[in-house]
Write a protein that holds these residues in place. Structure first.
Motif, PDB file in Angstrom:
ATOM      1  N   MET A 129       0.826  -1.189   0.000  1.00  0.00           N
ATOM      2  CA  MET A 129       0.000   0.000   0.000  1.00  0.00           C
ATOM      3  C   MET A 129       0.880   1.266   0.000  1.00  0.00           C
ATOM      4  O   MET A 129       0.552   2.236  -0.647  1.00  0.00           O
ATOM      5  N   HIS A 130       1.984   1.194   0.743  1.00  0.00           N
ATOM      6  CA  HIS A 130       2.878   2.355   0.799  1.00  0.00           C
ATOM      7  C   HIS A 130       3.422   2.692  -0.588  1.00  0.00           C
ATOM      8  O   HIS A 130       3.492   3.866  -0.968  1.00  0.00           O
ATOM      9  N   ALA A 131       3.801   1.682  -1.340  1.00  0.00           N
ATOM     10  CA  ALA A 131       4.341   1.908  -2.684  1.00  0.00           C
ATOM     11  C   ALA A 131       3.298   2.550  -3.587  1.00  0.00           C
ATOM     12  O   ALA A 131       3.624   3.404  -4.414  1.00  0.00           O
ATOM     13  N   LEU A 132       2.040   2.163  -3.424  1.00  0.00           N
ATOM     14  CA  LEU A 132       0.972   2.748  -4.222  1.00  0.00           C
ATOM     15  C   LEU A 132       0.783   4.227  -3.889  1.00  0.00           C
ATOM     16  O   LEU A 132       0.621   5.057  -4.782  1.00  0.00           O
ATOM     17  N   ARG A 133       0.827   4.570  -2.616  1.00  0.00           N
ATOM     18  CA  ARG A 133       0.721   5.989  -2.203  1.00  0.00           C
ATOM     19  C   ARG A 133       1.889   6.790  -2.770  1.00  0.00           C
ATOM     20  O   ARG A 133       1.717   7.903  -3.248  1.00  0.00           O
ATOM     21  N   HIS A 134       3.079   6.208  -2.708  1.00  0.00           N
ATOM     22  CA  HIS A 134       4.270   6.890  -3.216  1.00  0.00           C
ATOM     23  C   HIS A 134       4.154   7.104  -4.730  1.00  0.00           C
ATOM     24  O   HIS A 134       4.471   8.181  -5.237  1.00  0.00           O
ATOM     25  N   PHE A 135       3.680   6.094  -5.429  1.00  0.00           N
ATOM     26  CA  PHE A 135       3.468   6.209  -6.872  1.00  0.00           C
ATOM     27  C   PHE A 135       2.447   7.295  -7.179  1.00  0.00           C
ATOM     28  O   PHE A 135       2.646   8.132  -8.060  1.00  0.00           O
ATOM     29  N   TYR A 136       1.340   7.294  -6.459  1.00  0.00           N
ATOM     30  CA  TYR A 136       0.281   8.297  -6.635  1.00  0.00           C
ATOM     31  C   TYR A 136       0.839   9.707  -6.441  1.00  0.00           C
ATOM     32  O   TYR A 136       0.633  10.589  -7.274  1.00  0.00           O
ATOM     33  N   ALA A 137       1.571   9.906  -5.370  1.00  0.00           N
ATOM     34  CA  ALA A 137       2.160  11.221  -5.106  1.00  0.00           C
ATOM     35  C   ALA A 137       3.144  11.607  -6.200  1.00  0.00           C
ATOM     36  O   ALA A 137       3.155  12.756  -6.657  1.00  0.00           O
ATOM     37  N   SER A 138       3.959  10.669  -6.650  1.00  0.00           N
ATOM     38  CA  SER A 138       4.961  10.981  -7.669  1.00  0.00           C
ATOM     39  C   SER A 138       4.310  11.361  -8.993  1.00  0.00           C
ATOM     40  O   SER A 138       4.767  12.276  -9.675  1.00  0.00           O
ATOM     41  N   VAL A 139       3.225  10.687  -9.358  1.00  0.00           N
ATOM     42  CA  VAL A 139       2.525  11.003 -10.605  1.00  0.00           C
ATOM     43  C   VAL A 139       1.930  12.408 -10.525  1.00  0.00           C
ATOM     44  O   VAL A 139       2.053  13.203 -11.461  1.00  0.00           O
ATOM     45  N   LEU A 140       1.310  12.724  -9.401  1.00  0.00           N
ATOM     46  CA  LEU A 140       0.706  14.056  -9.248  1.00  0.00           C
ATOM     47  C   LEU A 140       1.756  15.156  -9.281  1.00  0.00           C
ATOM     48  O   LEU A 140       1.578  16.179  -9.948  1.00  0.00           O
ATOM     49  N   LEU A 141       2.851  14.960  -8.570  1.00  0.00           N
ATOM     50  CA  LEU A 141       3.899  15.983  -8.531  1.00  0.00           C
ATOM     51  C   LEU A 141       4.572  16.143  -9.890  1.00  0.00           C
ATOM     52  O   LEU A 141       4.861  17.262 -10.314  1.00  0.00           O
ATOM     53  N   ALA A 142       4.804  15.056 -10.578  1.00  0.00           N
ATOM     54  CA  ALA A 142       5.411  15.130 -11.912  1.00  0.00           C
ATOM     55  C   ALA A 142       4.501  15.860 -12.887  1.00  0.00           C
ATOM     56  O   ALA A 142       4.971  16.520 -13.810  1.00  0.00           O
ATOM     57  N   ALA A 143       3.192  15.770 -12.656  1.00  0.00           N
ATOM     58  CA  ALA A 143       2.234  16.455 -13.523  1.00  0.00           C
ATOM     59  C   ALA A 143       2.067  17.927 -13.149  1.00  0.00           C
ATOM     60  O   ALA A 143       1.344  18.653 -13.817  1.00  0.00           O
ATOM     61  N   GLY A 144       2.733  18.354 -12.070  1.00  0.00           N
ATOM     62  CA  GLY A 144       2.679  19.760 -11.694  1.00  0.00           C
ATOM     63  C   GLY A 144       1.659  20.103 -10.632  1.00  0.00           C
ATOM     64  O   GLY A 144       1.411  21.277 -10.360  1.00  0.00           O
ATOM     65  N   GLU A 145       1.058  19.101 -10.006  1.00  0.00           N
ATOM     66  CA  GLU A 145       0.100  19.366  -8.937  1.00  0.00           C
ATOM     67  C   GLU A 145       0.827  20.025  -7.771  1.00  0.00           C
ATOM     68  O   GLU A 145       2.008  19.765  -7.534  1.00  0.00           O
ATOM     69  N   SER A 146       0.149  20.891  -7.055  1.00  0.00           N
ATOM     70  CA  SER A 146       0.784  21.605  -5.950  1.00  0.00           C
ATOM     71  C   SER A 146       1.017  20.680  -4.761  1.00  0.00           C
ATOM     72  O   SER A 146       0.280  19.709  -4.558  1.00  0.00           O
ATOM     73  N   ILE A 147       2.020  20.993  -3.985  1.00  0.00           N
ATOM     74  CA  ILE A 147       2.325  20.203  -2.801  1.00  0.00           C
ATOM     75  C   ILE A 147       1.168  20.279  -1.808  1.00  0.00           C
ATOM     76  O   ILE A 147       0.865  19.301  -1.114  1.00  0.00           O
ATOM     77  N   LYS A 148       0.482  21.413  -1.766  1.00  0.00           N
ATOM     78  CA  LYS A 148      -0.673  21.562  -0.855  1.00  0.00           C
ATOM     79  C   LYS A 148      -1.792  20.598  -1.251  1.00  0.00           C
ATOM     80  O   LYS A 148      -2.382  19.940  -0.398  1.00  0.00           O
ATOM     81  N   ALA A 149      -2.077  20.513  -2.543  1.00  0.00           N
ATOM     82  CA  ALA A 149      -3.132  19.611  -3.005  1.00  0.00           C
ATOM     83  C   ALA A 149      -2.749  18.159  -2.748  1.00  0.00           C
ATOM     84  O   ALA A 149      -3.573  17.371  -2.263  1.00  0.00           O
ATOM     85  N   VAL A 150      -1.509  17.794  -3.050  1.00  0.00           N
ATOM     86  CA  VAL A 150      -1.068  16.416  -2.820  1.00  0.00           C
ATOM     87  C   VAL A 150      -1.160  16.083  -1.335  1.00  0.00           C
ATOM     88  O   VAL A 150      -1.596  14.995  -0.958  1.00  0.00           O
ATOM     89  N   SER A 151      -0.797  17.028  -0.498  1.00  0.00           N
ATOM     90  CA  SER A 151      -0.898  16.832   0.943  1.00  0.00           C
ATOM     91  C   SER A 151      -2.328  16.526   1.358  1.00  0.00           C
ATOM     92  O   SER A 151      -2.584  15.604   2.141  1.00  0.00           O
ATOM     93  N   GLU A 152      -3.269  17.280   0.810  1.00  0.00           N
ATOM     94  CA  GLU A 152      -4.681  17.046   1.117  1.00  0.00           C
ATOM     95  C   GLU A 152      -5.131  15.679   0.613  1.00  0.00           C
ATOM     96  O   GLU A 152      -5.817  14.943   1.323  1.00  0.00           O
ATOM     97  N   TYR A 153      -4.744  15.317  -0.602  1.00  0.00           N
ATOM     98  CA  TYR A 153      -5.143  14.032  -1.184  1.00  0.00           C
ATOM     99  C   TYR A 153      -4.608  12.852  -0.371  1.00  0.00           C
ATOM    100  O   TYR A 153      -5.265  11.820  -0.270  1.00  0.00           O
TER     101      TYR A 153
END
Length: 64
Positions: free
Chosen positions: A1-25
């Motif tokens: 599960m941890h790897a999936l969360r890390h992957f999710y965060a990495s995809v969002l950040l690579a796409a330019g999503e803000s750190i604040k939004a990723v934090s909320e997600y």
């Protein structure tokens, strides 16, 4: 599960999503925690600049 969360965060950040939004997600109480854990995954300023300039000069046939 941890790897999936890390992957999710990495995809969002690579796409330019803000750190604040990723934090909320991810359910983090504080964006500083997200930044400490995932900052290495964020595109560098040079990468963002290169993509922005490339997008301006891209031929219309190349735009999806």
């Amino acid at each position: 599960m941890h790897a999936l969360r890390h992957f999710y965060a990495s995809v969002l950040l690579a796409a330019g999503e803000s750190i604040k939004a990723v934090s909320e997600y991810l359910g983090h109480a504080n964006p500083a925690l997200t930044l400490r854990v995932y900052a290495h995954l964020m595109p560098s300023s040079q990468d963002r600049t290169r993509r922005a300039v490339d997008a301006v000069f891209r031929h219309p046939d190349e735009i999806a």
